[in-house]
Enzyme design. Structure first.
Site, PDB file in Angstrom:
ATOM      1  N   MET A  62       0.767  -1.424   0.125  1.00 24.11           N
ATOM      2  CA  MET A  62       0.050  -0.227  -0.500  1.00 24.11           C
ATOM      3  C   MET A  62       0.800   1.375   0.190  1.00 24.11           C
ATOM      4  O   MET A  62       0.881   1.614   0.724  1.00 24.11           O
ATOM      5  CB  MET A  62      -0.818  -0.115   1.453  1.00 24.11           C
ATOM      6  CG  MET A  62      -1.850   1.110   1.458  1.00 24.11           C
ATOM      7  SD  MET A  62      -3.492   0.254   0.111  1.00 24.11           S
ATOM      8  CE  MET A  62      -4.793   1.183   1.285  1.00 24.11           C
ATOM      9  N   GLY A  63       1.552   1.507  -1.085  1.00 29.45           N
ATOM     10  CA  GLY A  63       2.328   2.332  -0.948  1.00 29.45           C
ATOM     11  C   GLY A  63       2.015   3.150  -2.128  1.00 29.45           C
ATOM     12  O   GLY A  63       0.456   3.741  -2.019  1.00 29.45           O
ATOM     13  N   ILE A  85       1.406   3.746  -5.002  1.00 29.72           N
ATOM     14  CA  ILE A  85       0.401   2.855  -6.081  1.00 29.72           C
ATOM     15  C   ILE A  85      -0.641   2.822  -5.641  1.00 29.72           C
ATOM     16  O   ILE A  85      -1.655   2.959  -5.779  1.00 29.72           O
ATOM     17  CB  ILE A  85       1.609   2.041  -6.757  1.00 29.72           C
ATOM     18  CG1 ILE A  85       2.252   2.758  -7.803  1.00 29.72           C
ATOM     19  CG2 ILE A  85       0.629   1.452  -7.953  1.00 29.72           C
ATOM     20  CD1 ILE A  85       3.936   2.404  -8.457  1.00 29.72           C
ATOM     21  N   SER A 107       3.823  -4.996 -10.069  1.00 33.37           N
ATOM     22  CA  SER A 107       4.423  -5.128  -9.337  1.00 33.37           C
ATOM     23  C   SER A 107       6.092  -5.240 -10.726  1.00 33.37           C
ATOM     24  O   SER A 107       6.564  -4.522 -11.000  1.00 33.37           O
ATOM     25  CB  SER A 107       4.557  -6.124  -8.442  1.00 33.37           C
ATOM     26  OG  SER A 107       3.924  -5.845  -7.311  1.00 33.37           O
ATOM     27  N   ARG A 108       6.363  -6.488  -9.869  1.00 31.14           N
ATOM     28  CA  ARG A 108       7.401  -7.007 -11.354  1.00 31.14           C
ATOM     29  C   ARG A 108       7.300  -8.402 -10.864  1.00 31.14           C
ATOM     30  O   ARG A 108       7.028  -9.075 -10.130  1.00 31.14           O
ATOM     31  CB  ARG A 108       9.062  -7.415 -10.429  1.00 31.14           C
ATOM     32  CG  ARG A 108       9.486  -5.524  -9.880  1.00 31.14           C
ATOM     33  CD  ARG A 108      10.084  -5.697 -11.646  1.00 31.14           C
ATOM     34  NE  ARG A 108      10.726  -3.715 -11.890  1.00 31.14           N
ATOM     35  CZ  ARG A 108       9.733  -2.856 -11.956  1.00 31.14           C
ATOM     36  NH1 ARG A 108       8.371  -2.761 -12.040  1.00 31.14           N
ATOM     37  NH2 ARG A 108      10.918  -1.276 -12.496  1.00 31.14           N
ATOM     38  N   GLU A 115      10.404 -10.047 -19.445  1.00 33.11           N
ATOM     39  CA  GLU A 115      10.169  -9.587 -20.031  1.00 33.11           C
ATOM     40  C   GLU A 115      10.611  -9.279 -21.826  1.00 33.11           C
ATOM     41  O   GLU A 115      11.581  -8.742 -21.678  1.00 33.11           O
ATOM     42  CB  GLU A 115       9.750  -8.145 -19.749  1.00 33.11           C
ATOM     43  CG  GLU A 115       8.740  -8.946 -18.748  1.00 33.11           C
ATOM     44  CD  GLU A 115       8.046  -6.990 -17.951  1.00 33.11           C
ATOM     45  OE1 GLU A 115       9.062  -5.975 -18.068  1.00 33.11           O
ATOM     46  OE2 GLU A 115       7.849  -7.724 -16.225  1.00 33.11           O
ATOM     47  N   HIS A 168       4.631  -4.898 -20.282  1.00 36.25           N
ATOM     48  CA  HIS A 168       4.029  -3.399 -18.921  1.00 36.25           C
ATOM     49  C   HIS A 168       4.669  -2.627 -19.242  1.00 36.25           C
ATOM     50  O   HIS A 168       5.322  -1.915 -19.482  1.00 36.25           O
ATOM     51  CB  HIS A 168       6.051  -4.011 -18.942  1.00 36.25           C
ATOM     52  CG  HIS A 168       6.731  -3.776 -17.505  1.00 36.25           C
ATOM     53  ND1 HIS A 168       8.075  -3.875 -16.823  1.00 36.25           N
ATOM     54  CD2 HIS A 168       6.364  -2.557 -16.595  1.00 36.25           C
ATOM     55  CE1 HIS A 168       8.585  -3.433 -15.107  1.00 36.25           C
ATOM     56  NE2 HIS A 168       7.195  -2.460 -15.666  1.00 36.25           N
TER      57      HIS A 168
END
Lengths: 327, 360
Positions: B191-192, B194, B275-276, B305, B324
């Site tokens: 919950m930053g 973004i 995220s990643r 990716e 992405h």
């Protein structure tokens, strides 16, 4: 109780008709018969039928069918739009018409936002690039979309569905313009930060996303045509969750080809489906979904429950919720 | 006019003309000096996988830029001039071999907030700062997250394919049922900036919001979006209809979503990852999707990716993948490049450096 259950006509279970998993909602209170079975012996089955449950506008409520149903009391439509029904004629033969407002609004508003975001951020193209078995190293750098946060959304038609769309877009810090036959209350406007545009041209010129959420009536047929599309920004997106006929499709094709607008996202077309050689199918900046605005299990179930409740109320001579009468 | 007044007039005009000429040539000299004083910066390329051509003016206002290909023509000539490296899509790779050719390098400015691809400790150890682009990427990424959630829930990609399929005579859409978004439960892991913006957006859909974060947010923050803190992520996984992953990639978050977590999720739930790729155990995800442990997944990020063309994720019907593109709008791209330029200039000019990232 089983013998006392009234009979109701439906198109079919499965296929284009009623979802099998929700038929229990009807069979709790009705014996149901499919149109195919009905046609085996209309003279036997016809006089027993008290209700017709319409799904995807089937079975068609035309005079030829109504003539076979002397005991019919109600045509209960699945969905809020009844532009496919001649309500005046149906009423004239002593039959009421009901629809399913409100219960369809959230799912349709969710779909509208989904279409807006998918078009703005080119999600369908992105998926196709990402999973294309032939693409060795998909270059996504060119796949630029348009910003949604902070942009201007113009809503044409601020009824139940339009208002829910406004509520959803507020979370994206979108500036909201709207046009409606009747202006909404000050509280309603303030709650979503919406500005009323008495002149729809103002809305068209000022919007980055134009959302069409009106009923189909003689007044709204062709509401979005050449003139309206030219008033829109060349960077703007048109989203339609109303009916196909609200938009002049030939004008839309031209506007998309010539860059009068950036893109279109349509859950509705005319006809549905479009002919396979229709130009809209091959334009890269068009997103089309096959009229699935209400297509979730939960909403479908609620619609059928509402249809059953309305039909029972008519048959039992009670106050009828959700009746539609000719204007 | 008298003779005297005429002479005075001409003298004034002449003085004015001289001042204008001096001004003009001074301005030109100033411009020339400014042009020459612009520091040099290394980029991967303009266009292609590199910097968007339409935003290069943001850099060239303050820097001379040289592409990696041109740099490699003569590294001994170009190297010593380079004060900044601007990384886009993690290129050019900031590895020791490159840094060794850049003795005057002061800063590696990354386009994007995630710097998991950079060895920040090593870069700092050779006297070079690292900067990223937080905040400016958050809205576009949160928009993308909501777009993925809705597209997956309402099967928009499938719907489009059915609607435009040249072979389908009469697409039957009745079977194309999705899951309800309004009123459902969204569990946000991370919950930053973004994650919080995702919460703000989902509130408009009357979604119930659960969240898990290293640090709990303030009561005001929680109330503003109606979010409930789950100190135990298992509670969030079990209770959510949509699980949204919005964390940084760190050793702690690598493989955060694995077999165990996917089994805890509802079989009707959807996983969304912005995220990643490495935050999710992809093999476990494939299995969970095949076996019905979860309903569907929507991923803007994978590892690698792009995925190999024969990867099972590409052919599962209940998977939505985008390449992405979380920040891919013109406006956000431009803001990112502006932030990179500002940060790099601050480093070079010895000012307070905004958006510096240091090794923890």
């Amino acid at each position: 109780m089983e013998e006392e259950k009234p009979w109701a006509l439906i198109s079919e279970v499965g296929g284009d008709g009623l979802l099998e998993d929700v038929t229990d909602v009807l069979t709790r209170h009705f014996h149901i018969i499919s149109h195919r079975d009905f046609l085996q012996n209309p003279r036997l089955h016809g006089p027993r039928i008290r209700a017709v449950f319409q799904w995807n506008a089937q079975p068609v409520a035309e005079p030829a069918l109504l003539a076979l149903l002397p005991s019919l009391k109600v045509v209960a439509n699945g969905g809020v739009g009844v532009d496919h029904l001649d309500v005046g004629y149906i009423n004239s033969v002593g039959v009421k018409v009901t629809n399913t407002p409100a219960v369809v609004s959230s799912a349709t508003a969710d779909m509208a936002m989904g279409l807006l975001l998918a078009s703005a951020r080119r999600i369908v193209e992105g998926h196709q690039v990402a999973v294309d078995p032939k693409a060795a190293a998909p270059i996504a750098n060119n796949l630029l979309g348009v910003e949604v946060t902070g942009s201007t959304l113009g809503i044409i038609g601020m009824g139940d569905i339009g208002y829910k769309i406004a509520q959803r877009s507020k979370g994206f810090d979108m500036k909201i313009l709207y046009h409606n036959r009747k202006r909404r209350s000050v509280e309603d406007e303030r709650a979503v930060g919406a500005t009323y545009c008495p002149n729809v041209d103002e809305l068209l010129q000022g919007s980055d996303f134009v959302m069409v959420a009106v009923n189909l009536t003689p007044e709204t047929t062709g509401l979005i045509g050449h003139r309206e599309l030219l008033l829109m920004k060349p960077t703007a997106t048109l989203v339609n969750v109303s009916r196909g006929l609200v938009v002049d499709q030939d004008a839309l094709v031209k506007a998309l080809l010539c860059g009068s607008i950036r893109a279109a996202a349509l859950d509705v077309t005319h006809p549905e489906p479009l002919p396979r050689d229709h130009p809209l199918l091959s334009l890269p900046n068009v997103l089309i979904t096959p009229h699935v605005g209400t297509h979730t299990y939960a909403t479908t179930r609620r619609m059928v429950q509402m249809m059953a409740d309305s039909a029972l109320a008519v048959i039992q001579g009670q106050v009828v919720p959700n009746e539609v009468t000719a204007k």
